[in-house]
Design an enzyme around this catalytic site. Sequence first.
Site, short mmCIF file in Angstrom:
data_model
loop_
_atom_site.label_atom_id
_atom_site.label_comp_id
_atom_site.label_asym_id
_atom_site.label_seq_id
_atom_site.Cartn_x
_atom_site.Cartn_y
_atom_site.Cartn_z
N GLU A 1 -4.84 2.21 -4.27
CA GLU A 1 -3.38 2.24 -4.21
C GLU A 1 -2.80 1.00 -3.56
O GLU A 1 -1.66 0.98 -3.11
CB GLU A 1 -2.90 3.49 -3.48
CG GLU A 1 -3.28 3.57 -2.01
CD GLU A 1 -4.59 4.28 -1.77
OE1 GLU A 1 -4.75 4.83 -0.67
OE2 GLU A 1 -5.46 4.31 -2.67
N ASP B 1 0.84 -1.19 0.00
CA ASP B 1 0.00 0.00 0.00
C ASP B 1 0.88 1.25 0.00
O ASP B 1 1.88 1.32 0.73
CB ASP B 1 -0.90 0.01 1.24
CG ASP B 1 -1.88 1.17 1.22
OD1 ASP B 1 -2.94 1.05 0.59
OD2 ASP B 1 -1.58 2.22 1.84
N ILE B 2 0.53 2.23 -0.84
CA ILE B 2 1.31 3.48 -0.91
C ILE B 2 0.99 4.34 0.32
O ILE B 2 -0.18 4.57 0.64
CB ILE B 2 0.98 4.27 -2.19
CG1 ILE B 2 1.26 3.41 -3.43
CG2 ILE B 2 1.79 5.57 -2.24
CD1 ILE B 2 0.85 4.07 -4.73
#
Length: 297
Positions: free
Chosen positions: A214, A171-172
Amino acid sequence: MSDKILVVDDNAFNLKLLSDILQKAGYVASTTQDGSQVIKIVNESPPDIILLDLIMPNIDGFEICKLLKDNYQTKDIPIIMITGRTDSESIKKALELGVFDYIKKPIEEIEVIARVQSTLRFKEQLEQLKEMSLKDGLTGLYNHYFLIELFEKELTRHERTGQGMGFIMVDIDFFKKVNDTYGHQTGDFVLKKLSNLLTKSVRQGDVVGRYGGEEFGIVFANSSKEDAIRACERIRKRVENYVFNVSETDIRITVSLGVCYKEPNTTMTCQEMIQYADKALYTAKRNGRNQFVVADI
């Protein structure tokens, strides 16, 4: 590269005739007179098309067609039935089993080439549509649906062979800030570049997909727990050190990762592994982000 065509017919004359016609037209033709060997041959070297005789001893074309269409690995290979039977019931049965087209006997060169060319055009269009349905439109990675489908198949295979495997959730960190500061087009650019980084950071047999938004999922096949840990750290470092250059603006991001590793002797479902990886991911975020956490199972 020439298209490969498998010709199945118990009649040696017909085999040679069809093989000569196909090779003359530039195709790579392989042949067999033994219908019972078709599944084995196709699994070892998948052809682009199968030309299948209807009437053969021991196992007929209908039975072979059913076996091919019931097999996940071979169901999409187009089949052209070769037959002297052109009655409505035979043609209807063949089409219901999934035969794409048929060539009537006696065999004529012009008809064979025309039907093969038509089938290959259809196959190419079908593959393009299939590719579009499997891939995420923005990143080019496998979409959520197909990522899970591949994950389930890989998990079944690993449990059958007694191998360990991992699932990594990526996950960003603070991605909303990227969108709010630089705009959604820049955010899309970052997602696409990150997808390339992830793909280059894993092995050829591993599966990378866009889980959603994301978040990305990686099916880490045929691996040890140490392999999965090294992969997480490799990804984390590469992303941290990468400069996303957009319109002369340098953007840096980090990612958090959660990994669930299934030992060879452990039984787990796909959803259970995802839940463990997701829980580990959020632990990484709570602990300060830009790090990975291995799920405690």
